[in-house]
Design a protein around this motif. Sequence first.
Motif, PDB file in Angstrom:
ATOM      1  N   ILE A 194     -10.690   6.290  -0.603  1.00  0.00           N
ATOM      2  CA  ILE A 194     -10.051   5.319   0.284  1.00  0.00           C
ATOM      3  C   ILE A 194     -10.009   3.969  -0.425  1.00  0.00           C
ATOM      4  CG2 ILE A 194     -10.019   4.328   2.595  1.00  0.00           C
ATOM      5  CD1 ILE A 194     -12.674   6.878   1.889  1.00  0.00           C
ATOM      6  N   PHE A 195      -8.806   3.342  -0.429  1.00  0.00           N
ATOM      7  CA  PHE A 195      -8.701   2.004  -1.013  1.00  0.00           C
ATOM      8  C   PHE A 195      -7.475   1.307  -0.440  1.00  0.00           C
ATOM      9  CE2 PHE A 195      -6.181   4.733  -3.741  1.00  0.00           C
ATOM     10  CZ  PHE A 195      -5.104   3.962  -4.163  1.00  0.00           C
ATOM     11  N   SER A 196      -7.315   0.051  -0.795  1.00  0.00           N
ATOM     12  CA  SER A 196      -6.108  -0.682  -0.410  1.00  0.00           C
ATOM     13  C   SER A 196      -5.591  -1.441  -1.621  1.00  0.00           C
ATOM     14  CB  SER A 196      -6.396  -1.655   0.745  1.00  0.00           C
ATOM     15  OG  SER A 196      -7.307  -2.667   0.350  1.00  0.00           O
ATOM     16  N   ARG A 197      -4.283  -1.572  -1.667  1.00  0.00           N
ATOM     17  CA  ARG A 197      -3.631  -2.395  -2.698  1.00  0.00           C
ATOM     18  C   ARG A 197      -2.533  -3.172  -1.998  1.00  0.00           C
ATOM     19  NH1 ARG A 197      -2.168  -3.504  -8.033  1.00  0.00           N
ATOM     20  NH2 ARG A 197      -3.685  -2.113  -8.988  1.00  0.00           N
ATOM     21  N   GLY A 198      -2.666  -4.485  -1.995  1.00  0.00           N
ATOM     22  CA  GLY A 198      -1.722  -5.297  -1.246  1.00  0.00           C
ATOM     23  C   GLY A 198      -1.770  -4.913   0.217  1.00  0.00           C
ATOM     24  N   ALA A 199      -0.608  -4.719   0.802  1.00  0.00           N
ATOM     25  CA  ALA A 199      -0.534  -4.364   2.224  1.00  0.00           C
ATOM     26  C   ALA A 199      -0.598  -2.861   2.457  1.00  0.00           C
ATOM     27  CB  ALA A 199       0.747  -4.930   2.829  1.00  0.00           C
ATOM     28  N   HIS A 200      -0.870  -2.087   1.428  1.00  0.00           N
ATOM     29  CA  HIS A 200      -0.922  -0.635   1.577  1.00  0.00           C
ATOM     30  C   HIS A 200      -2.351  -0.122   1.679  1.00  0.00           C
ATOM     31  CE1 HIS A 200       3.295  -0.598   0.046  1.00  0.00           C
ATOM     32  NE2 HIS A 200       3.373   0.439   0.865  1.00  0.00           N
ATOM     33  N   LEU A 201      -2.600   0.703   2.687  1.00  0.00           N
ATOM     34  CA  LEU A 201      -3.778   1.552   2.712  1.00  0.00           C
ATOM     35  C   LEU A 201      -3.405   2.807   1.938  1.00  0.00           C
ATOM     36  CD1 LEU A 201      -6.574   2.449   4.004  1.00  0.00           C
ATOM     37  CD2 LEU A 201      -5.169   3.582   5.732  1.00  0.00           C
ATOM     38  N   ALA A 202      -4.307   3.316   1.126  1.00  0.00           N
ATOM     39  CA  ALA A 202      -3.980   4.476   0.300  1.00  0.00           C
ATOM     40  C   ALA A 202      -5.223   5.306   0.060  1.00  0.00           C
ATOM     41  CB  ALA A 202      -3.376   4.027  -1.035  1.00  0.00           C
ATOM     42  N   GLY A 203      -5.003   6.528  -0.423  1.00  0.00           N
ATOM     43  CA  GLY A 203      -6.147   7.353  -0.753  1.00  0.00           C
ATOM     44  C   GLY A 203      -5.809   8.807  -0.940  1.00  0.00           C
ATOM     45  N   VAL A 204      -6.870   9.605  -0.979  1.00  0.00           N
ATOM     46  CA  VAL A 204      -6.784  11.044  -1.182  1.00  0.00           C
ATOM     47  C   VAL A 204      -7.637  11.711  -0.116  1.00  0.00           C
ATOM     48  CG1 VAL A 204      -7.226  12.948  -2.779  1.00  0.00           C
ATOM     49  CG2 VAL A 204      -6.463  10.730  -3.666  1.00  0.00           C
ATOM     50  N   HIS A 205      -7.093  12.784   0.463  1.00  0.00           N
ATOM     51  CA  HIS A 205      -7.759  13.480   1.560  1.00  0.00           C
ATOM     52  C   HIS A 205      -7.972  14.947   1.189  1.00  0.00           C
ATOM     53  CE1 HIS A 205      -8.760  14.608   5.657  1.00  0.00           C
ATOM     54  NE2 HIS A 205      -7.711  15.407   5.762  1.00  0.00           N
TER      55      HIS A 205
END
Length: 334
Positions: A298-309
């Motif tokens: 789980i991480f964020s870059r700018g206004a995006h939440l992102a990750g791997v599930h």
Amino acid sequence: MTTASVSRSQTLVGTVILVLLGLIALGVLRQQAQYDPARWGAPTAPGAGGPAVAAGSPGDLASLPTPGLEAMGPVERFGPESLSDKIDGKAELYLAAGFEALSARRHHLAGQPSAWFEAFVFQMKDDKAAFSAFSTQRRDRGQKLDLATTAHLSGNALFVLHGPWYLEIIAAGSQPELVQGMRAWLAAWLERAPALAAARPDERALFPARGLQAGSISLLAANVFGFDKLDQVYAANYLIDGQEAVGFLSRRESPAQAADLARAYHAFLLQAGGRDLAAEALPAGARLVTIMDTYEVIFSRGAHLAGVHQAESQALAVALAQAIDQSLAAGEKP
């Protein structure tokens, strides 16, 4: 051994029960003999609600030309308040995505009452909402149709995405003539549907190409991965070196909101029994968690939440997170 005596009243009760069971069995057999598929396919009572339908619009199913087909009843119309009357159990999915109105009608092939289908025309608030409904409802291994829209045929069902419209056309069988009738109905509907505007870029274009499974990107509207604060998340299935994982992206209103949501989801995973792991080469600020023999990033870059599930290995989780982060970084460049 002592044999218990059977009273006259017990014998009488037993006889009555046997007679009743026999009558019930006869009733069941009679109903089966009189089974009528056309009656089973009759529409439910018309629903109330939803915006008014303009004559000749995509939601106006009453005037839709349907050669070779016969209507099985009037058009049903449902709004947000009455949607559950028609599709109880799935209404929340459509409402969370951005549902506005549903028109539905059943038809059968001319002269063949048992060969019927029902067309559901969902009017969603915008293209994104329609994609959310389409991507979460379509079935795997569908056959893509060569039409001026996005349409998949899977067995006895057609799933269609056309701008802010999402359609399901479900048939009582999969015989070729019935499928052809469904396709003819869809062709007539497309004749009055507005031409598609150029698609606006969204998160779908940001998923790394390596290992991405064709047609797997979906937009999950609410309660994503079981977390009630997580919504409007694009998810994509990956298969890399024989291992599976899901990549995800969600644009939030601000970098601060994306970072806060990443922290909240991380805390949710730990509360659910997850455990933090250390790893090199993770994206800045990312957290790696193992839970139920799978791996999450789980991480964020700018206004995006992102990750791997649900990655099947730690190495895959880290590598896919890196690739998603790099894709986001490239997208930020002017």
